[in-house]
Scaffold this motif. Structure first.
Motif, PDB file in Angstrom:
ATOM      1  N   HIS A 618      90.176-119.820   9.142  1.00 62.27           N
ATOM      2  CA  HIS A 618      91.555-119.400   9.343  1.00 62.27           C
ATOM      3  C   HIS A 618      91.602-117.991   9.938  1.00 62.27           C
ATOM      4  N   THR A 692      93.328-120.926  13.889  1.00 64.88           N
ATOM      5  CA  THR A 692      92.272-121.682  13.209  1.00 64.88           C
ATOM      6  C   THR A 692      91.181-122.068  14.194  1.00 64.88           C
ATOM      7  N   THR A 725      98.121-117.330   8.780  1.00 60.67           N
ATOM      8  CA  THR A 725      97.922-117.612   7.369  1.00 60.67           C
ATOM      9  C   THR A 725      97.294-116.402   6.684  1.00 60.67           C
ATOM     10  N   ILE A 728      95.290-118.821   1.168  1.00 58.57           N
ATOM     11  CA  ILE A 728      95.038-120.234   1.384  1.00 58.57           C
ATOM     12  C   ILE A 728      95.662-121.018   0.242  1.00 58.57           C
TER      13      ILE A 728
END
Length: 818
Positions: A618, A692, A725, A728
């Motif tokens: 990520h 990602t 992000t 998580i």
């Protein structure tokens, strides 16, 4: 003049009750210092490196020593050391966590071939050090040369030329200038690059009459004497070595006051003089002042009655600890009036004797070296040491500029600001060097504590506690977003092991603390609420509260020709590797960094591609290594090699072991898919562009047909994949791969002890041998052995370390290889 001989016995701040309980603030100073230091015991970190500078594609090896308290014993307080490599923009490129074993650890950073030329920074710290701020961290500026950015082949140092913009400051020894009292005034001139600037000049009064002249004696520092007259002000007229001039005002003299003067020229003793102006002495006649001497975590006070304008004391230094001592004068009401730093050198470092048998060797000849460590009394010293052997012809260094275990722990770690050429003050034992060290004490501030902090009753509580191990933490909420109180969270390693459980608090936060695992360990988190239902949203907290790299140290003075020579030699070494059977092109060395690496046996749902991915990274993870995306991912995608072809182009390829079921098992460039578009170039993206990265290999790559025969990397950019992000999250079950303890790679040292080991391939290494842990036995003895390389010239052996009582030692030994 009143004169006292004070033999400083230093019974310490823990035994000051004999002075009576305090009925005033000034008598409380030692006790407040005791209380402050008990809550702020200092940890220090020092890193020894295998050599002073590197070439891109090289590996930086280091040994970490973490000490506790001012007697420098190895620390058992912290169990985790954070070590970062920051790039030329002070952004962290690589970060690792090392497990401290009684204050010791070893680590390394592999440098990609694609690194640009410049000055990089390595810093090391424990969480406990963060309570004292960035100044408590270990910092080291590391020059790295690269063939990508050419270095001019000139025999020059990086020395600023704009002296006209140099900053100069004046430091009266007593803290202030007082009319009628002759005192020493130190000065320090700093060029724009942060290094000392030579300067000379004259002092003139407000009538433009010349009072005295002065000249810097060492690295822009020097001193002169001045006795201010009533009603006079003073200026310095400056001339720098390039001919530019300037005028700077000196501090305004006080009409009346008291100052503290210390003559530290003598090794066995220091002469202290407290001098007051006549008017100040009359106003404070027979008042009781306190002189506090602090050294090595102990303090002693002396009461001084002001019954004459001058009080003289002699401090015997043999009971003081080697290092920086502070001498502070307190007023009758407990106000710290003035302070003087002095350096105490009792020459009590360890004596390290290295015996390699002879002074001259041949190429590839075996060297067996014996080490003996003894303390000042000549008794054997059991301790921990590290050794580096470097071909000095390939990587020469100026010993004065080195940051050693002795100069760091005894000097620079206790001073504010940058100390230029720290090892000079220990390598040179002349009277002139001692005088220059005393000027340094006058121009650098003490970092360990301030009296304002000590005497303040409202100091904030300690913010950071020592880390004994690693921590995994997060939060659990129900599907409506409400934190779950008393929810049960379990933690299980993906390859089995003990099942751990934790109960969430009122905010839904859970913690698993004091864990020990490596950076290749993968876990699964699961959670249920108080009713046993697993319809919970779990969030794993990644490391976000990291200290900002605040590095303002100037670059060390390295000859351009030295870096050029190292780069050329490194290129020759790589050419040898390719010539004798290595893959065409340049194989980028694997970089071990903090990441969420997933193994072949682990599967996680793909976010952008169809099916399952072998590994998903990520944005938070990707951005921990800045720069081109290929460089960022190097070493972090499991089973992927990054190969640099012509024109600097980087191509990812699966390793042979990772190609099960793919094509004919021959390495081929991987397919790059960016936001659904096949055939993109990974070199066109930077780490900051990407949301990602998904790795598909084996059967998972078959969905892309023959195009994916060599494996596939699916990239979703931030523009194409939504918001970045931070933490998580998942429902019910959450697979994670937190950053664990880094396992240092072993330095490869070839053995030429038989005919099969002798090859035509040339051994052109600049670091010949590196061993981070050598332990001396009860007799103070240890030994190590290695083989010379093919490079001729002077080989330099550097051993540093510490014994079980906190005594420090360093020794340099040289021999010839012909």
């Amino acid at each position: 003049m009143k004169k006292l001989i004070f033999a400083l016995l230093l019974t310490g701040i823990f035994n000051l009750q004999a002075q009576g309980q305090s009925d005033g603030t000034q008598k409380n100073a030692p006790y407040r210092l005791k209380a402050y230091l008990s809550d702020h015991i200092a940890e220090k970190a020092f890193l020894q490196f295998d050599k002073p500078y590197y070439a891109a594609g090289d590996t930086i090896y280091f040994k970490a020593y973490v000490t506790l308290g001012e007697d420098h014993r190895l620390s058992n307080l912290s169990g985790v050391l954070h070590v970062d490599l920051a790039n030329t923009n002070n952004k962290i490129d690589q970060s690792i966590k090392l497990q401290l074993n009684n204050g010791l650890a070893a680590g390394d950073f592999a440098l990609p071939d694609s690194l640009p030329n410049g000055n990089y920074t390595i810093r090391a710290y424990t969480q406990w050090m963060r309570n004292d701020g960035d100044a408590a961290f270990f910092y080291k500026t590391i020059p790295i040369g690269s063939s990508i950015n050419k270095i001019p082949e000139s025999n020059t140092k990086h020395i600023p030329a704009a002296y006209n913009k140099a900053d100069i400051q004046f430091f009266p020894e007593g803290g202030i200038l007082v009319t009628g009292i002759k005192s020493k005034v130190a000065f320090k001139a700093i060029a724009p690059g942060g290094l000392g600037a030579n300067v000379k000049g004259i002092i003139v009064d407000n009538n433009n009459s010349t009072i005295c002249s002065f000249r810097s004696t060492h690295l822009g520092m020097g001193y002169f004497y001045l006795q201010p007259e009533e009603g006079k002000t003073y200026k310095a007229r400056l001339t720098y070595t390039d001919g530019t001039e300037g005028i700077v005002d000196l501090p305004l003299p006080e009409a009346k006051g008291i100052i503290l003067l210390v003559n530290n020229d003598s090794i066995p003793q220091a002469s202290v003089k407290i001098e007051a102006s006549n008017s100040y002495c009359r106003e404070n006649k027979n008042s009781e002042y306190t002189l506090l001497i602090y050294s090595g975590n102990t303090a002693t006070t002396v009461k001084c009655k002001l019954d004459s304008p001058v009080i003289a004391l002699t401090i015997l230094k043999r009971r003081l600890h080697t290092g920086i001592a502070t001498v502070t004068l307190f007023s009758p009401t407990g106000e710290p009036l003035c302070e003087r730093l002095i350096f105490v050198q009792n020459y009590d470092q360890l004596k390290l004797d290295i015996n390699a048998g002879k002074d001259s060797y041949t190429k590839r000849e075996k060297v067996t070296a014996k080490l003996n460590a003894a303390n000042r009394a000549g008794n054997p010293a059991e301790g921990h040491f590290s050794v580096a052997v470097v071909n000095e012809n390939m990587a020469p260094t100026d010993e004065n500029t080195e940051n050693t275990i002795v100069s760091n722990l005894l000097l620079t770690s206790d001073l504010k600001g940058y100390v230029e050429q720290p090892n000079y003050y220990f390598a040179d034992t002349s009277a002139n060097a001692r005088k220059n060290l005393d000027i340094l004490m006058l121009t650098q501030g003490y970092r360990r504590f301030t009296w304002k902090q000590v005497l303040d009753n409202n100091n904030p509580p300690v913010a950071y506690q020592p880390e004994k191990g690693l921590e995994i933490s997060g939060q659990v909420k129900n599907l409506l977003g409400k934190p779950i109180n008393k929810g049960t969270v379990t933690l299980l390693a993906s390859k089995g092991g003990q099942l751990l459980s934790s109960v969430s608090d009122d905010n839904g936060v859970f913690h698993f603390q004091n864990l020990v695992f490596t950076d290749t360990t993968h876990f699964v988190l699961s959670a249920v609420n108080a009713n046993g239902k697993n319809s919970t949203k779990m969030t794993y907290f990644t490391d976000k509260n990291l200290p900002v790299v605040n590095q303002s140290q100037p670059a060390p003075e390295i000859l351009d020709t030295a870096l050029v020579s190292l780069i050329k030699n490194d290129k020759l070494q790589q050419d040898e590797l390719v010539k004798y059977g290595h893959l065409k092109g340049i194989m980028l060395k694997e970089v071990k960094i903090k990441s969420f690496k997933l193994g072949d046996d682990y599967r996680t749902q793909s976010l952008a591609g169809a099916g399952f991915a072998d590994q998903v990274m990520h944005a938070d993870e990707i951005e921990r290594v800045q720069g081109p995306l290929g460089t960022s991912l190097n070493g972090r995608l499991h089973g992927v090699n990054f190969v640099r072809l012509g024109m600097g182009r980087i191509v990812p390829m699966l390793t042979v072991n990772s190609m099960m079921g793919v094509g004919n098992n021959l390495p081929a460039p991987m397919l790059i898919v960016v936001d659904g578009t096949e055939g993109a170039d990974i070199n066109d993206l930077s780490a900051n562009d990407v949301e990602t990265v998904e790795l598909l290999k084996s059967a998972n790559a078959s969905i892309y047909g023959m195009s994916g025969a060599g494996g596939v990397i699916v990239i979703t950019t931030k523009q194409g994949g939504g918001l970045k992000t931070k933490d998580i999250s998942s429902i019910g079950i959450l697979p994670i791969a937190p950053m664990g303890f880094y396992k240092a790679r072993e330095f490869y040292s070839p053995k030429y002890d038989n005919a099969t080991a002798i090859t035509a391939q040339r051994d052109l290494r600049s670091t010949i041998y590196w061993k981070p842990e050598i332990v001396t036995d009860k007799d103070g003895d240890a030994s190590f052995e290695y083989y010379n390389a093919d490079g001729t010239g002077t080989y330099r052996v550097v051993i540093e370390g510490i014994d079980d009582k906190g005594n420090l030692g360093r020794q340099v030994y040289r021999y010839k290889v012909e």
